[in-house]
Design an enzyme around this catalytic site. Structure first.
Site, PDB file in Angstrom:
ATOM      1  N   GLU A 186       0.840  -1.207   0.000  1.00 29.35           N
ATOM      2  CA  GLU A 186       0.000   0.000   0.000  1.00 29.35           C
ATOM      3  C   GLU A 186       0.874   1.257   0.000  1.00 29.35           C
ATOM      4  OE1 GLU A 186      -2.895  -0.142   3.170  1.00 29.35           O
ATOM      5  OE2 GLU A 186      -4.247  -1.314   1.933  1.00 29.35           O
ATOM      6  N   GLU A 262      -6.749  -7.504  -0.502  1.00 28.98           N
ATOM      7  CA  GLU A 262      -7.148  -7.555   0.908  1.00 28.98           C
ATOM      8  C   GLU A 262      -8.628  -7.248   0.957  1.00 28.98           C
ATOM      9  OE1 GLU A 262      -4.975  -5.168   3.773  1.00 28.98           O
ATOM     10  OE2 GLU A 262      -3.083  -5.562   2.739  1.00 28.98           O
TER      11      GLU A 262
HETATM   12  C1  GLA Z   1      -3.997  -2.406   5.196  1.00 29.65           C
HETATM   13  C2  GLA Z   1      -2.652  -3.089   5.272  1.00 29.65           C
HETATM   14  C3  GLA Z   1      -2.707  -4.377   6.061  1.00 29.65           C
HETATM   15  C4  GLA Z   1      -3.506  -4.199   7.319  1.00 29.65           C
HETATM   16  C5  GLA Z   1      -4.903  -3.730   6.967  1.00 29.65           C
HETATM   17  C6  GLA Z   1      -5.798  -3.529   8.163  1.00 29.65           C
HETATM   18  O1  GLA Z   1      -4.724  -2.859   4.174  1.00 29.65           O
HETATM   19  O2  GLA Z   1      -2.130  -3.356   3.993  1.00 29.65           O
HETATM   20  O3  GLA Z   1      -1.398  -4.756   6.360  1.00 29.65           O
HETATM   21  O4  GLA Z   1      -2.875  -3.267   8.126  1.00 29.65           O
HETATM   22  O5  GLA Z   1      -4.797  -2.477   6.351  1.00 29.65           O
HETATM   23  O6  GLA Z   1      -5.909  -4.660   8.915  1.00 29.65           O
END
Ligand code: GLA
Length: 610
Positions: A186, A262
């Site tokens: 991210e 995700e």
């Molecule tokens: C983001 C991050 C993950 C985690 C999620 C929340 O998407 O990429 O590593 O921190 O948020 O659980």
């Protein structure tokens, strides 16, 4: 040609000569058909159409003796793939063996018929201390994380040089289970240093990662732009209705498979806030929608696990200038619970997944065994301030410094100074406190300072010619997301008494990784921070849940293994104590209670996460 292909790192996705030169177009695969490749809007696995139905499981959050069990539960859910991050700080100073045997984890998944997606970061976020970075990076004030800064790049190059040879032979391009590898994590939520991202992709390719690469981001346009690379597949992370986010991703990347890397099917908790759950029916309906649209998905989390030892992370709420430490459990309300139960969400998701991929035949895995409940009492204690010489050696500094400057990665820190008197009442304040300080004057508790209320001081009066001031600094996890990542622990600024800074400190790192020299006594428990030990008999090891009713805040070890932090503010009320940590017969439970002990402990047969 983009920079990656110009440098000769031709991956599985960057070899299509005829593809349009749109800014974020994933080029069609030509040539090799091994492993995961991109063909138009779909994935091919070994040349055949493949929809990734995946779930996240972190090997560093599950005892290694339970890896196979949890992975087989995920296979039973119908997943064809699992995804894991690699936590750099978990491997720091260790070989790739035992709990750190990443190859064994991946190979086990492969044996169960699962493909594996690896997210090596090096930054991973993940509610994991410092987003996975080793604490020692914080000793260098000139090092800038997550960008092309040479000091950071040098560290990352060295780490990837150690890590990537573990992964290379396990790739599907070479007959192993690893089908895809993420670049950073991210990144668009953090920065816009494209050279840095490109360097990471080059490093992966240069070390022999020839699997599909991807960049995953939130779907705001600036995130996608900042966090992706030309020629590398863009994927999206989100929760709720997939329609909007998938449309955003499609607009940004007009061609290529849609992949939600995700899908937040639950959420994590902070101390002092409420416990998060999501509705299984709603979560399942959204996953159904995504799969029906032909998108690939990775459920985050599929089996959440536990933030054992000191590894829980934290968030920092910039709006409220508030530090928010994450709890010990990482159950995440995921379909396979922290202790391996198949939840209602598991059942609901399984029925939907079965519409898109063949479910494994045979009975579902049975529920893990649990220890019978019992209450037990402590049988000895040792005051922490009385035990300092048994726990550590002091360093001397004029001004207080945080633990990272003393080479300490985790634990508590003790600061002691002698203050001249007599002195009329003045307010003691600590600048740069992370995260709470228990304040003692001549051994007597006079108050607690908290990072989140920096203006609140403790009144201090010195009657005699001098007094000993002790500050015991209790730490939560390091911030793992956003711009406050450099979350040094202990005291980083001046300690002020009224308008005067105090100098001349004796500082003791308390990593608490060797408690063998403590001397316990059985009489009345000392007041203030103290270790309390107890014995518990079990007939045969199974999962248990430890509760500390009436205790306030501290840490619990089971047979020498640190289960994690507890805190009466909740929401978490029990600590998961997995079967492999128990012994047949007598077990030792050790508690460091910072304030006031309760009168007994409980071993329960069910979790209470709030
Ligand atoms: C983001 C991050 C993950 C985690 C999620 C929340 O998407 O990429 O590593 O921190 O948020 O659980």
């Amino acid at each position: 040609m983009n920079a990656i292909s110009r440098r000769g790192f031709l991956g599985s996705i960057a070899a299509g000569g005829a593809a349009a030169m749109l800014p974020r177009t994933v080029l069609a695969q030509a040539g090799s058909t091994r492993g995961l490749t991109v063909h138009g809007d779909q994935f091919l696995l070994d040349g055949k159409p493949f929809q990734i139905i995946s779930g996240a499981i972190h090997y560093f959050r599950i005892h290694p003796d339970q890896w196979r069990d949890r992975l087989s539960r995920l296979r039973a859910l119908g997943l064809n793939t699992v995804e894991t991050y690699v936590a750099w700080n978990f491997h720091e100073g260790h070989e790739f063996t035992g709990w750190r045997d990443l190859r064994r984890f991946i190979t086990t998944a492969g044996e169960l018929g699962l493909k594996v997606v690896v997210r090596p970061g090096p930054y991973i976020c993940a509610e994991w201390d410092f987003g996975g970075f080793p604490a020692r990076l914080l000793a260098d004030r000139d090092l800038h994380l997550r960008c092309s800064d040479p000091a950071y790049t040098k560290e990352v190059d060295a780490w990837f040089g150690r890590l990537l040879p573990q992964l290379v032979p396990l790739q599907a391009t070479r007959g192993g289970p690893v089908i895809a590898v993420q670049v950073e994590n991210e990144y668009g939520s953090f920065g816009n240093d494209q050279d840095h991202l490109r360097h990471l992709a080059d490093l992966l390719r240069g070390h022999g990662i020839d699997s599909l690469l991807f960049c995953s981001n939130g779907t705001a346009d600036y995130m996608l732009r900042g966090g992706t690379l030309p020629g590398v597949l863009s994927t999206a992370n989100f929760d709720g209705d997939p329609t909007g986010p998938l449309a955003d991703l499609r607009r940004f990347q007009p061609q290529g498979p849609l992949w939600c890397t995700e899908y937040w099917d639950g959420w994590f908790d902070h101390w002092g806030e409420h416990h998060h759950t999501t509705d299984p029916a709603n979560t399942t309906a959204m996953v159904d929608k995504m799969l029906a649209a032909g998108a690939s998905v990775n459920l985050y989390m599929a089996a959440g696990g536990t933030n054992f030892e000191w590894y829980a992370g934290a968030n920092y709420d910039e709006g409220h200038a508030s530090y928010q430490p994450t709890v010990t459990s990482y159950d995440y309300d995921s379909p396979v619970s922290e202790s391996g139960e198949l939840t209602a969400k598991f059942t609901a998701l399984r029925s939907v997944i079965g519409k898109y991929a063949p479910l494994p035949t045979g009975p579902l895995p049975v529920a893990p065994q649990r220890l019978s409940p019992q209450s037990f009492h402590t049988n000895g204690s040792a005051g922490l301030l009385d035990s300092l010489d048994r726990l550590s050696r002091p360093a001397r500094r004029a001004a207080p410094v945080p633990m990272e400057d003393l080479g300490q990665s985790f634990g508590l820190v003790h600061y002691r100074a002698r203050v001249q008197g007599p002195r009329s009442t003045a307010t003691l304040r600590v600048t740069g406190l992370a995260d709470r300080a228990l304040v003692f004057l001549d051994g007597k508790p006079v108050g607690v300072l908290d990072r989140n209320t920096p203006k609140q001081g403790v009144a201090v009066t010195i009657g005699g010619s001098s007094a000993v001031l002790d500050l015991l600094v209790d730490t939560g996890g390091r911030v793992n997301f956003g711009q406050q990542l450099a979350d040094r622990k202990g005291i980083s600024g001046p300690v002020m008494l009224g308008g005067q800074a105090l100098y001349g400190w004796e500082i003791r790192p308390l990593p608490l990784d060797d408690l063998d020299h403590l001397r316990f006594s059985t009489g009345a428990a000392p007041t203030g921070p103290a270790f309390h030990r107890a014995s518990v008999r079990v007939d045969s090891p199974a999962d248990g849940f430890l509760a500390l009713p009436g205790w306030q805040k501290g840490l619990v070890w089971l047979n020498g293994f640190l289960l994690g932090r507890y805190w009466e503010v909740g929401p978490q009320r029990t600590l998961y104590a997995p079967a492999p940590l128990w012994r047949k017969g007598t077990n030792e439970v050790l508690v460091l209670e910072l304030h006031r002990p309760g009168d007994h402990l409980e071993l329960r047969d069910h979790p209470d996460l709030g």
